[in-house]
Structures are given as C-alpha cells and as structure tokens.
Design a protein around this motif. Sequence first.
Motif, PDB file in Angstrom:
ATOM      1  N   ALA A  72      -9.702   9.985  -7.296  1.00 36.79           N
ATOM      2  CA  ALA A  72      -9.939   8.861  -6.744  1.00 36.79           C
ATOM      3  C   ALA A  72      -8.829   8.338  -6.071  1.00 36.79           C
ATOM      4  O   ALA A  72      -8.966   8.083  -4.776  1.00 36.79           O
ATOM      5  CB  ALA A  72     -10.706   7.941  -7.437  1.00 36.79           C
ATOM      6  N   ILE A  73      -7.650   8.073  -6.699  1.00 33.49           N
ATOM      7  CA  ILE A  73      -6.566   7.679  -5.926  1.00 33.49           C
ATOM      8  C   ILE A  73      -6.132   8.554  -4.817  1.00 33.49           C
ATOM      9  O   ILE A  73      -5.596   8.057  -3.681  1.00 33.49           O
ATOM     10  CB  ILE A  73      -5.334   7.615  -7.056  1.00 33.49           C
ATOM     11  N   ALA A  74      -6.034   9.880  -4.949  1.00 33.83           N
ATOM     12  CA  ALA A  74      -5.765  10.727  -4.081  1.00 33.83           C
ATOM     13  C   ALA A  74      -6.502  10.709  -2.575  1.00 33.83           C
ATOM     14  O   ALA A  74      -5.948  10.859  -1.597  1.00 33.83           O
ATOM     15  CB  ALA A  74      -5.814  12.100  -4.500  1.00 33.83           C
ATOM     16  N   ARG A 106     -13.341   6.275 -17.923  1.00 36.85           N
ATOM     17  CA  ARG A 106     -12.983   7.201 -16.784  1.00 36.85           C
ATOM     18  C   ARG A 106     -11.997   8.383 -17.313  1.00 36.85           C
ATOM     19  O   ARG A 106     -10.869   7.789 -17.517  1.00 36.85           O
ATOM     20  CB  ARG A 106     -12.616   6.398 -15.522  1.00 36.85           C
ATOM     21  N   PRO A 107     -12.271   9.442 -16.976  1.00 41.15           N
ATOM     22  CA  PRO A 107     -10.800  10.370 -17.443  1.00 41.15           C
ATOM     23  C   PRO A 107      -9.994  10.393 -16.289  1.00 41.15           C
ATOM     24  O   PRO A 107     -10.116  10.096 -15.120  1.00 41.15           O
ATOM     25  CB  PRO A 107     -11.718  11.811 -17.235  1.00 41.15           C
ATOM     26  N   ARG A 108      -8.538  10.632 -16.808  1.00 44.47           N
ATOM     27  CA  ARG A 108      -7.325  10.778 -16.140  1.00 44.47           C
ATOM     28  C   ARG A 108      -7.337  11.583 -14.679  1.00 44.47           C
ATOM     29  O   ARG A 108      -7.232  11.104 -13.737  1.00 44.47           O
ATOM     30  CB  ARG A 108      -6.087  10.901 -16.889  1.00 44.47           C
ATOM     31  N   GLU A 109      -8.008  12.565 -14.954  1.00 43.71           N
ATOM     32  CA  GLU A 109      -8.068  13.348 -13.904  1.00 43.71           C
ATOM     33  C   GLU A 109      -9.182  13.116 -12.575  1.00 43.71           C
ATOM     34  O   GLU A 109      -8.686  13.156 -11.552  1.00 43.71           O
ATOM     35  CB  GLU A 109      -8.705  14.875 -14.085  1.00 43.71           C
ATOM     36  N   LYS A 110     -10.204  12.234 -13.007  1.00 40.18           N
ATOM     37  CA  LYS A 110     -11.060  11.768 -12.174  1.00 40.18           C
ATOM     38  C   LYS A 110     -10.334  10.441 -11.214  1.00 40.18           C
ATOM     39  O   LYS A 110     -10.583  10.386 -10.209  1.00 40.18           O
ATOM     40  CB  LYS A 110     -12.264  11.139 -12.873  1.00 40.18           C
ATOM     41  N   VAL A 121     -12.042   3.129  -0.249  1.00 36.95           N
ATOM     42  CA  VAL A 121     -12.408   4.304   0.589  1.00 36.95           C
ATOM     43  C   VAL A 121     -13.288   3.872   1.925  1.00 36.95           C
ATOM     44  O   VAL A 121     -13.962   3.037   1.993  1.00 36.95           O
ATOM     45  CB  VAL A 121     -13.707   4.914  -0.369  1.00 36.95           C
ATOM     46  N   THR A 122     -12.629   4.538   2.771  1.00 38.29           N
ATOM     47  CA  THR A 122     -12.778   4.236   4.224  1.00 38.29           C
ATOM     48  C   THR A 122     -12.598   5.388   4.961  1.00 38.29           C
ATOM     49  O   THR A 122     -11.880   6.368   5.015  1.00 38.29           O
ATOM     50  CB  THR A 122     -11.907   3.175   4.802  1.00 38.29           C
ATOM     51  N   ALA A 172       0.935  -1.291   0.065  1.00 36.48           N
ATOM     52  CA  ALA A 172      -0.038  -0.114   0.121  1.00 36.48           C
ATOM     53  C   ALA A 172       0.971   1.496  -0.068  1.00 36.48           C
ATOM     54  O   ALA A 172       0.518   2.511   0.227  1.00 36.48           O
ATOM     55  CB  ALA A 172      -0.828   0.078   1.341  1.00 36.48           C
ATOM     56  N   ASP A 173       2.110   1.140  -0.361  1.00 41.07           N
ATOM     57  CA  ASP A 173       3.022   2.324  -0.439  1.00 41.07           C
ATOM     58  C   ASP A 173       2.543   3.101  -1.555  1.00 41.07           C
ATOM     59  O   ASP A 173       2.783   2.805  -2.811  1.00 41.07           O
ATOM     60  CB  ASP A 173       4.308   1.678  -0.566  1.00 41.07           C
ATOM     61  N   PRO A 174       2.258   4.286  -1.356  1.00 42.10           N
ATOM     62  CA  PRO A 174       1.685   5.440  -2.415  1.00 42.10           C
ATOM     63  C   PRO A 174       2.964   5.693  -3.402  1.00 42.10           C
ATOM     64  O   PRO A 174       2.523   5.930  -4.628  1.00 42.10           O
ATOM     65  CB  PRO A 174       1.090   6.317  -1.831  1.00 42.10           C
ATOM     66  N   ALA A 175       4.044   5.762  -3.012  1.00 42.39           N
ATOM     67  CA  ALA A 175       4.886   6.064  -3.903  1.00 42.39           C
ATOM     68  C   ALA A 175       5.338   5.176  -4.978  1.00 42.39           C
ATOM     69  O   ALA A 175       5.938   5.198  -5.986  1.00 42.39           O
ATOM     70  CB  ALA A 175       6.548   6.052  -3.047  1.00 42.39           C
ATOM     71  N   ARG A 176       4.835   3.653  -4.860  1.00 48.36           N
ATOM     72  CA  ARG A 176       5.282   2.604  -5.754  1.00 48.36           C
ATOM     73  C   ARG A 176       4.037   2.723  -6.787  1.00 48.36           C
ATOM     74  O   ARG A 176       4.210   1.974  -7.958  1.00 48.36           O
ATOM     75  CB  ARG A 176       4.947   1.464  -5.058  1.00 48.36           C
TER      76      ARG A 176
END
Length: 153
Positions: free
Chosen positions: A55-57, A47-51, A79-80, A23-27
């Motif tokens: 979602a990832i952020a 799904r657009p890239r910006e969306k 999502v939690t 779950a390391d976001p850097a990877r």
Amino acid sequence: MSETTLIVPVLPVVLHETYEISADPARLDAARVHQWLSTDAYWAHGRPREKQDRAIAGSLNFGAYHRDTGEIAAYARVVTDYATFAWLCDVYVDRPARGTGLGTALVAAVRDHLEPYGLRRIMLATDDAHGVYEKVGFTPLRNADKWMALGQQ
C-alpha cells in the motif's frame, strides 16, 4: 500515442508548532506506520506488514515528524491518478500527539499538496473524525445513493 511522464514533486516541509509534515519517502518509518495501523486503527486492524508495504509503495505518503527528534507522529496515505481523483486513507495520529491540531494540519497539508493537480474530487471515509476533515473543507456526499462499492464495506 505519446508517453507522458508524471513528475510528482516532494512536498516542501510544512511546519506545525511541534511537527513538520513531509511527503519525502526516505523519511517514512514503515514499521511504525504498520504497528499503528495494524494494532490501533479500526479500519486496518490485523493488516499484514507485506500488505501495508504494498500500500505504501503504490501511494503518496505523508508523515508528520517531531521537530526535535525526527520521530514520526502521524501518517496519511493518498491513492491518486494525479489528474481527476484521489482517495485519502490511513490517516493516523499517534495517541500522545492527539489533541494538538496535528491531524488537521496533516490533512490540510495533503489538501494543499494535491491542489495544483486540479483534481475533481478527493474522497475519504471515516467513522469518527468528521470534525477534523470538515475543518479543511471536506463535506458529506450530497448524493451518496449514486456511489457504489465492490468489496468489504
């Protein structure tokens, strides 16, 4: 009212025969995840890239990475609130990695990562992967008629 700071630990690397789950976001390879989901996932087609980036952020993200090359081979997003509820979504295994047990290993790693939080419920929706989720303990809703949704269904 006191302010509470939530510290979300990074999942230790979970090993699969060929892949490691983190779950390391850097990877995370966000471009690859977007390409998979926007072109090959029925629920996110177009799904657009910006969306996808938003979602990832706003989510807890998991990747499965090839142990030799480090290349991402699978993805899952959660999502939690880290207290009562989680929504597992955007679970995707790259086509060449399917059939290796990677999807099951990824979902099990997500389940295990969330277990210490004592969530009341982790939910998901699927059209075609019930068997993957059942292997790690998911079951159909007992009282589906109690649930409602707002938006596209």
